[in-house]
Design an enzyme around this catalytic site. Structure first.
Site, mmCIF file in Angstrom:
data_model
loop_
_atom_site.group_PDB
_atom_site.id
_atom_site.type_symbol
_atom_site.label_atom_id
_atom_site.label_comp_id
_atom_site.label_asym_id
_atom_site.label_seq_id
_atom_site.Cartn_x
_atom_site.Cartn_y
_atom_site.Cartn_z
ATOM 1 N N ARG A 214 118.500 9.634 0.209
ATOM 2 C CA ARG A 214 117.469 9.773 -0.601
ATOM 3 C C ARG A 214 117.580 9.841 -2.101
ATOM 4 O O ARG A 214 117.040 9.289 -3.025
ATOM 5 C CB ARG A 214 116.780 11.252 -0.140
ATOM 6 C CG ARG A 214 116.002 11.237 1.072
ATOM 7 C CD ARG A 214 115.297 12.501 1.188
ATOM 8 N NE ARG A 214 115.922 13.689 2.168
ATOM 9 C CZ ARG A 214 116.036 13.727 3.505
ATOM 10 N NH1 ARG A 214 115.261 12.795 4.212
ATOM 11 N NH2 ARG A 214 116.596 14.635 3.889
ATOM 12 N N PHE A 230 106.214 5.728 6.330
ATOM 13 C CA PHE A 230 106.837 6.503 7.359
ATOM 14 C C PHE A 230 107.449 7.829 6.808
ATOM 15 O O PHE A 230 108.542 8.189 6.716
ATOM 16 C CB PHE A 230 107.962 6.116 8.335
ATOM 17 C CG PHE A 230 107.542 4.692 8.831
ATOM 18 C CD1 PHE A 230 106.733 4.632 9.951
ATOM 19 C CD2 PHE A 230 107.884 3.556 8.465
ATOM 20 C CE1 PHE A 230 106.258 3.502 10.505
ATOM 21 C CE2 PHE A 230 107.553 2.264 8.949
ATOM 22 C CZ PHE A 230 106.975 2.127 10.018
ATOM 23 N N ASP A 252 102.173 7.972 6.238
ATOM 24 C CA ASP A 252 102.616 8.242 7.741
ATOM 25 C C ASP A 252 101.381 8.230 8.431
ATOM 26 O O ASP A 252 100.100 8.670 8.063
ATOM 27 C CB ASP A 252 103.317 9.834 7.595
ATOM 28 C CG ASP A 252 104.085 9.853 8.812
ATOM 29 O OD1 ASP A 252 105.472 9.708 8.458
ATOM 30 O OD2 ASP A 252 103.625 10.400 9.770
ATOM 31 N N ASP A 301 111.671 3.936 6.147
ATOM 32 C CA ASP A 301 112.353 4.780 6.852
ATOM 33 C C ASP A 301 111.636 5.321 8.328
ATOM 34 O O ASP A 301 111.067 6.469 8.554
ATOM 35 C CB ASP A 301 112.527 6.363 6.241
ATOM 36 C CG ASP A 301 113.218 7.283 6.843
ATOM 37 O OD1 ASP A 301 113.882 7.157 7.911
ATOM 38 O OD2 ASP A 301 113.258 8.482 6.501
ATOM 39 N N CYS A 341 117.266 4.684 12.545
ATOM 40 C CA CYS A 341 118.261 5.683 13.003
ATOM 41 C C CYS A 341 118.280 5.561 14.610
ATOM 42 O O CYS A 341 118.520 6.518 15.004
ATOM 43 C CB CYS A 341 117.268 6.978 12.644
ATOM 44 S SG CYS A 341 115.602 6.881 13.379
#
Length: 400
Positions: A214, A230, A252, A301, A341
């Protein structure tokens, strides 16, 4: 019972022989003695060579999770204290410990256990039967170690409400470990304030693994028009705002996440710079392209699109699609921050997928940097599952 001996088949035990922590069900030749699920057993190679001790669980494909490679090591309170102290000392050296992951399962040689520290609150997640028995003792020891450093923990919350526990033959569990407290916790990271909902937030409430990623996007966000996809609770968007972005839009699909993000923006006095919208990113990106919208920076993300090898093809399609769409709405010479991720979407596959997206979008990528998870989520080289976060920053260029 610790006098139970598990013997491996000849030629098996490749994971633990290379330094990993797991023994799979199909690697075991025999179990000598009686034991209950979650009991400690000794592990020996086919020829009787001692491999160490671990938790046995007949309900799990991962039959044994190793606790030590030392034959005579007792798994007692002193052993747990040594492991926990080592984990904390490592964090003190490598990360900002205001909020951090103190225990990261196998990578801290405490398999199946996660402990996150959010300011003066601990969140515990227990994913394996054997370690579950030590949960309360580990929390008590950790609180003592932190207190010795002047850190008083005011509350502990358990977030063992994840489906993977069922694969261990365990029930899902969630609630206070000890006295109740306000589960909305304020933390500060990279100088930005957040309210973390440890009770209802995703996973343990906040994604600490992206802490320094970040911060890394700030350099390219100065005076930029930024789209954060996201956004979850707004962390990348707020870092862009703190960097001096002209405008930031965070998107989101979860209204609860957006509400939390708006609260976080207000907490930092960024309501006029950072806006949030509840929308499906897969639908929004093509819509922005049709409208001719352009951004200087796009951040992707997404949640893990795959949690198993079986769904990897669909995951590749998902990553390729969002990266392709993002590249099409980035100004020539603008920047893309993109990550995965999912452990199963490994570095090579993720890199190949982005390369395909760039080719399909007729864009050329200049890599600014490649990063992984923050050091409080250490990558244990012998345990592949501990390496899961891949994070790129690119400059996106048209044909030159």
């Amino acid at each position: 019972m610790e006098n139970v001996v598990v013997t491996l088949k000849k030629g098996e035990g490749r994971t633990i022989k290379s330094g990993g922590m797991w023994v799979y069900d199909n690697e075991i030749a025999s179990v000598a003695g009686e034991c209950q699920p979650g009991d400690m057993v000794s592990v020996e190679d086919f020829d009787g060579y001692p491999m160490g001790k671990g938790f046995f669980n007949p309900h799990s494909k991962i039959r044994i999770r190793m606790m030590t490679r030392r034959k005579g090591q007792e798994i007692n309170r002193g052993f747990l204290e040594m492991r926990i102290r080592d984990a904390w000392e490592y964090r003190k050296k490598t990360v900002d410990t205001g909020s951090c992951r103190i225990i990261f399962g196998e990578a801290d040689w405490l398999p199946g256990l996660v402990v996150d520290k959010f300011s003066d609150v601990l969140v515990v997640q227990s994913l394996a039967l054997g370690i579950d028995r030590f949960k309360e003792a580990i929390v008590e020891i950790l609180k003592g170690i932190l207190a010795a450093d002047g850190i008083q923990i005011r509350g502990v919350y358990e977030r063992s409400d994840v489906k993977v526990r069922r694969q261990e033959g365990m029930e899902l569990s969630k609630g206070f470990l000890g006295p109740a407290f306000d589960t909305k916790v304020e933390i500060q990271e990279n100088g930005i304030r957040y309210l973390v909902d440890v009770k209802e937030g995703q996973k343990t409430g906040f994604f600490l693994d992206q802490k320094y990623n970040r911060r890394a996007i700030r350099a390219v966000c100065r005076d930029a028009k930024v789209l954060d996809c996201f956004t979850h609770t707004g962390s990348f968007a707020l870092n862009a705002g703190a960097a001096g972005a002209r405008s930031v839009l965070g998107v989101d699909a979860s209204q609860a996440a957006i509400s939390q993000a708006e609260e976080n923006a207000a907490l930092n006095g960024m309501e006029k710079i950072v806006d949030f919208q509840c929308a499906d990113v897969f639908g929004l990106l093509p819509e922005l392209e049709r409208k001719g919208e352009k951004f200087d920076v796009v951040i992707l993300d997404p949640p893990a699109f795959t949690k198993s090898r079986n769904s990897i093809k669909n995951a590749v399609k998902g990553y390729r699609e969002i990266n392709l769409r993002a590249m099409k709405i980035i100004q020539d010479g603008g920047y893309l921050a993109t990550c995965s991720c999912s452990h199963f979407m490994d570095y090579e596959l993720f890199t190949k997928t982005i390369r395909q997206a760039a080719a399909n979008a007729h864009k050329r990528l200049r890599q600014v940097e490649y990063r992984t998870q923050a050091p409080d989520h250490p990558i244990l080289w012998a345990a592949e599952e501990s390496y899961y976060l891949k994070f790129y920053i690119f400059q996106v260029c048209g044909e030159k």
